[in-house]
Design a protein around this motif. Structure first.
Motif, PDB file in Angstrom:
ATOM      1  N   MET A 182     -10.263  -7.916   8.661  1.00 44.34           N
ATOM      2  CA  MET A 182      -8.738  -7.884   8.690  1.00 44.34           C
ATOM      3  C   MET A 182      -8.325  -7.334   7.285  1.00 44.34           C
ATOM      4  O   MET A 182      -7.538  -6.401   7.032  1.00 44.34           O
ATOM      5  CB  MET A 182      -8.249  -9.320   8.885  1.00 44.34           C
ATOM      6  CG  MET A 182      -6.800  -9.535   8.537  1.00 44.34           C
ATOM      7  SD  MET A 182      -6.042  -8.494   9.995  1.00 44.34           S
ATOM      8  CE  MET A 182      -4.463  -8.379   9.289  1.00 44.34           C
ATOM      9  N   ALA A 183      -9.022  -7.789   6.216  1.00 42.94           N
ATOM     10  CA  ALA A 183      -8.676  -6.968   5.010  1.00 42.94           C
ATOM     11  C   ALA A 183      -9.131  -5.522   4.798  1.00 42.94           C
ATOM     12  O   ALA A 183      -8.425  -4.722   4.175  1.00 42.94           O
ATOM     13  CB  ALA A 183      -9.526  -8.181   3.522  1.00 42.94           C
ATOM     14  N   PHE A 184     -10.164  -5.349   5.364  1.00 46.33           N
ATOM     15  CA  PHE A 184     -10.544  -3.903   5.266  1.00 46.33           C
ATOM     16  C   PHE A 184      -9.501  -3.059   5.941  1.00 46.33           C
ATOM     17  O   PHE A 184      -9.086  -2.031   5.480  1.00 46.33           O
ATOM     18  CB  PHE A 184     -11.812  -3.893   6.191  1.00 46.33           C
ATOM     19  CG  PHE A 184     -12.352  -2.247   6.094  1.00 46.33           C
ATOM     20  CD1 PHE A 184     -13.245  -1.831   5.135  1.00 46.33           C
ATOM     21  CD2 PHE A 184     -12.160  -1.504   7.098  1.00 46.33           C
ATOM     22  CE1 PHE A 184     -13.867  -0.814   5.212  1.00 46.33           C
ATOM     23  CE2 PHE A 184     -12.705  -0.124   7.240  1.00 46.33           C
ATOM     24  CZ  PHE A 184     -13.743   0.334   6.226  1.00 46.33           C
ATOM     25  N   GLY A 185      -9.100  -3.582   7.189  1.00 43.79           N
ATOM     26  CA  GLY A 185      -7.699  -2.798   8.076  1.00 43.79           C
ATOM     27  C   GLY A 185      -6.626  -2.864   7.220  1.00 43.79           C
ATOM     28  O   GLY A 185      -5.998  -1.885   7.346  1.00 43.79           O
ATOM     29  N   HIS A 186      -6.479  -3.924   6.302  1.00 42.97           N
ATOM     30  CA  HIS A 186      -5.200  -3.847   5.604  1.00 42.97           C
ATOM     31  C   HIS A 186      -5.428  -2.723   4.453  1.00 42.97           C
ATOM     32  O   HIS A 186      -4.227  -2.049   4.144  1.00 42.97           O
ATOM     33  CB  HIS A 186      -5.054  -5.159   4.792  1.00 42.97           C
ATOM     34  CG  HIS A 186      -3.761  -5.038   3.894  1.00 42.97           C
ATOM     35  ND1 HIS A 186      -3.973  -5.272   2.666  1.00 42.97           N
ATOM     36  CD2 HIS A 186      -2.588  -5.051   4.040  1.00 42.97           C
ATOM     37  CE1 HIS A 186      -2.645  -5.381   1.917  1.00 42.97           C
ATOM     38  NE2 HIS A 186      -1.785  -5.274   3.060  1.00 42.97           N
ATOM     39  N   GLY A 187      -6.585  -2.695   3.942  1.00 45.19           N
ATOM     40  CA  GLY A 187      -6.617  -1.524   2.931  1.00 45.19           C
ATOM     41  C   GLY A 187      -6.811  -0.181   3.625  1.00 45.19           C
ATOM     42  O   GLY A 187      -5.921   0.837   3.005  1.00 45.19           O
ATOM     43  N   LEU A 188      -7.056  -0.157   4.833  1.00 42.93           N
ATOM     44  CA  LEU A 188      -7.306   1.204   5.540  1.00 42.93           C
ATOM     45  C   LEU A 188      -5.632   1.539   5.758  1.00 42.93           C
ATOM     46  O   LEU A 188      -5.355   2.820   5.759  1.00 42.93           O
ATOM     47  CB  LEU A 188      -7.907   1.129   6.847  1.00 42.93           C
ATOM     48  CG  LEU A 188      -7.953   2.128   7.861  1.00 42.93           C
ATOM     49  CD1 LEU A 188      -9.120   1.931   8.723  1.00 42.93           C
ATOM     50  CD2 LEU A 188      -6.922   2.383   8.697  1.00 42.93           C
ATOM     51  N   GLN A 189      -4.805   0.793   6.082  1.00 46.01           N
ATOM     52  CA  GLN A 189      -3.423   0.856   6.478  1.00 46.01           C
ATOM     53  C   GLN A 189      -2.590   1.218   5.088  1.00 46.01           C
ATOM     54  O   GLN A 189      -1.861   2.199   4.846  1.00 46.01           O
ATOM     55  CB  GLN A 189      -2.986  -0.072   7.275  1.00 46.01           C
ATOM     56  CG  GLN A 189      -3.231  -0.057   8.668  1.00 46.01           C
ATOM     57  CD  GLN A 189      -2.481   0.939   9.537  1.00 46.01           C
ATOM     58  OE1 GLN A 189      -1.231   1.512   9.138  1.00 46.01           O
ATOM     59  NE2 GLN A 189      -2.907   1.593  10.613  1.00 46.01           N
ATOM     60  N   ASP A 190      -2.590   0.031   4.176  1.00 48.41           N
ATOM     61  CA  ASP A 190      -1.536  -0.177   3.485  1.00 48.41           C
ATOM     62  C   ASP A 190      -1.768   0.594   2.000  1.00 48.41           C
ATOM     63  O   ASP A 190      -0.853   1.137   1.407  1.00 48.41           O
ATOM     64  CB  ASP A 190      -1.166  -1.597   2.928  1.00 48.41           C
ATOM     65  CG  ASP A 190      -0.500  -2.231   4.231  1.00 48.41           C
ATOM     66  OD1 ASP A 190      -0.881  -1.900   5.425  1.00 48.41           O
ATOM     67  OD2 ASP A 190       0.467  -2.931   4.021  1.00 48.41           O
ATOM     68  N   ALA A 191      -3.125   0.512   1.574  1.00 48.76           N
ATOM     69  CA  ALA A 191      -3.443   1.290   0.257  1.00 48.76           C
ATOM     70  C   ALA A 191      -3.482   2.693   0.527  1.00 48.76           C
ATOM     71  O   ALA A 191      -2.790   3.569  -0.203  1.00 48.76           O
ATOM     72  CB  ALA A 191      -4.721   1.019  -0.158  1.00 48.76           C
ATOM     73  N   ALA A 192      -3.545   3.232   1.762  1.00 46.03           N
ATOM     74  CA  ALA A 192      -3.364   4.641   2.278  1.00 46.03           C
ATOM     75  C   ALA A 192      -1.957   4.966   2.234  1.00 46.03           C
ATOM     76  O   ALA A 192      -1.808   6.173   1.831  1.00 46.03           O
ATOM     77  CB  ALA A 192      -4.124   4.780   3.579  1.00 46.03           C
ATOM     78  N   LYS A 193      -1.002   4.172   2.660  1.00 45.83           N
ATOM     79  CA  LYS A 193       0.361   4.791   2.645  1.00 45.83           C
ATOM     80  C   LYS A 193       0.757   4.757   1.298  1.00 45.83           C
ATOM     81  O   LYS A 193       1.649   5.763   1.254  1.00 45.83           O
ATOM     82  CB  LYS A 193       1.168   3.428   3.286  1.00 45.83           C
ATOM     83  CG  LYS A 193       0.863   3.368   4.634  1.00 45.83           C
ATOM     84  CD  LYS A 193       1.338   1.847   5.186  1.00 45.83           C
ATOM     85  CE  LYS A 193       0.788   1.674   6.748  1.00 45.83           C
ATOM     86  NZ  LYS A 193       0.956   0.171   7.057  1.00 45.83           N
ATOM     87  N   THR A 194       0.331   4.068   0.155  1.00 46.16           N
ATOM     88  CA  THR A 194       0.890   4.236  -1.132  1.00 46.16           C
ATOM     89  C   THR A 194       0.233   5.809  -1.378  1.00 46.16           C
ATOM     90  O   THR A 194       0.894   6.493  -2.452  1.00 46.16           O
ATOM     91  CB  THR A 194       0.489   3.342  -2.094  1.00 46.16           C
ATOM     92  OG1 THR A 194       0.906   2.125  -1.633  1.00 46.16           O
ATOM     93  CG2 THR A 194       0.978   3.501  -3.504  1.00 46.16           C
ATOM     94  N   ALA A 195      -1.083   6.041  -1.163  1.00 48.76           N
ATOM     95  CA  ALA A 195      -1.544   7.148  -1.600  1.00 48.76           C
ATOM     96  C   ALA A 195      -0.871   8.494  -0.914  1.00 48.76           C
ATOM     97  O   ALA A 195      -0.649   9.354  -1.641  1.00 48.76           O
ATOM     98  CB  ALA A 195      -3.051   7.291  -0.977  1.00 48.76           C
TER      99      ALA A 195
END
Length: 330
Positions: A182-195
């Motif tokens: 779940m945390a991996f999916g959060h990074g895939l989604q949310d960190a990418a949005k800021t990028a």
């Protein structure tokens, strides 16, 4: 263009990223902590590492945010627009965090971009918002409820003759893997949005062209969201972990597995910036409904849905106010 305004917008983007980390940390670990599968600090450390890893797989999501939500503005006013959008998203994150409501940081960011663009006279790409934001926003909670219900039913049937104590211990261990997913999916989604927002700012200022994501932008976004995740979001964690339903380890595993699966398909296959908050919350509701409908505290769920509905206009309004307030400076 001078590098200082660009650096300030990037710093503001990282500020949003940090609030995203502690605001949405509960998405990954609330169920594991509430079932005592993991201690809070161990869970947060694990989630931070998984967030960091997931960020490097979110290129499609970053492109959607960076070039798909609004037409690229130009010049200094374009940077002001991005800055105001981030102010709107940060303001909404802090407000909902204070009240312990698991609203969507993703939709706050998109609402901020849309609100700032509208008052600044920049075109909003409504077709992309409809196909990659609105439709997934509606479908992901529905799928989360249905899939969570079905996965939990499958677990109940498979282990119907097993010893309850052994099943509980086994799923408590399994939750380490499901929470990490779940945390991996959060990074895939949310960190990418800021990028994606950082790339938009770099394109506006002429320091980058195209929708490719520089490695340093991904690394910076990943590190900052991981730091925010490790800071924790205890208010929201209590809401997700205990107030919707009283989770057991099998229920926690089913919820996390459901949510992670939806995040991966949406991000990797379609580049759709869906909400990790919506996904895990709906999965918890679906899992809880297998026990009995009354096991889900629907009044709490109603408050959460209310926050979901208000996120787009709320963040857009804060961003618009920020734009109007800064007219004297640009």
């Amino acid at each position: 263009m001078d590098v200082l305004p660009v650096a300030l917008v990037i710093a503001l983007a990282m500020g949003f990223n940090y609030t995203n980390g502690f605001h949405d940390a509960a998405n990954a670990i609330a169920t594991s902590v509430s079932t005592r599968a993991l201690t809070p600090r161990v869970a947060l450390a694990m989630a931070a590492v998984a967030n960091l890893a997931g960020a490097f797989f979110g290129g499609k999501v970053a492109k959607t945010i960076g070039s798909g939500i609004i037409e690229q503005p130009s010049g200094a006013s374009g940077l002001w627009l991005v800055a105001c959008a981030l102010v709107g998203a940060i303001g909404w994150n802090l407000l909902t965090w204070w009240f312990g409501l698991p609203s969507s940081s993703s939709h706050a960011l998109i609402g901020g971009l849309g609100g700032a663009a509208l008052v600044a006279g920049v075109a909003v790409q409504w077709e992309v918002i409809w196909t990659k934001v609105v439709i997934p926003m509606v479908l992901s909670p529905v799928i989360g409820i249905i899939l969570g219900y079905l996965i939990m039913l499958a677990i109940l049937w498979i282990f119907r003759h097993s010893h309850p104590g052994r099943v509980t211990r086994g799923f408590r261990l399994s939750q380490t893997a499901s929470a990490a997913a779940m945390a991996f999916g959060h990074g895939l989604q949310d960190a990418a949005k800021t990028a994606g927002v950082v790339v938009l700012a770099l394109n506006i200022s002429g320091y980058h062209t195209g929708d490719s994501i520089p490695v340093w932008v991904l690394v910076l976004s990943a590190i900052v969201i991981s730091l925010g995740t490790y800071a924790g979001g205890w208010r929201i964690m209590r809401t997700l972990g205990r107030r919707i339903i009283d989770l057991t380890p099998p229920q926690g595993f089913a919820s996390e597995t459901t949510a992670a699966s939806i995040l991966y398909v949406a991000g990797l296959a379609f580049g759709a910036p869906i909400s990790t908050t919506h996904t895990i919350t709906s999965a918890i509701m679906g899992v809880g409904a297998t026990k009995r409908l009354s096991a889900v505290r629907w009044s709490v769920a109603g408050n959460i849905v209310g926050a979901w509905v208000l996120t787009f206009p709320g963040a857009a309004l804060v961003a618009a106010i920020a734009w109007w307030a800064t007219l004297l400076f640009h």
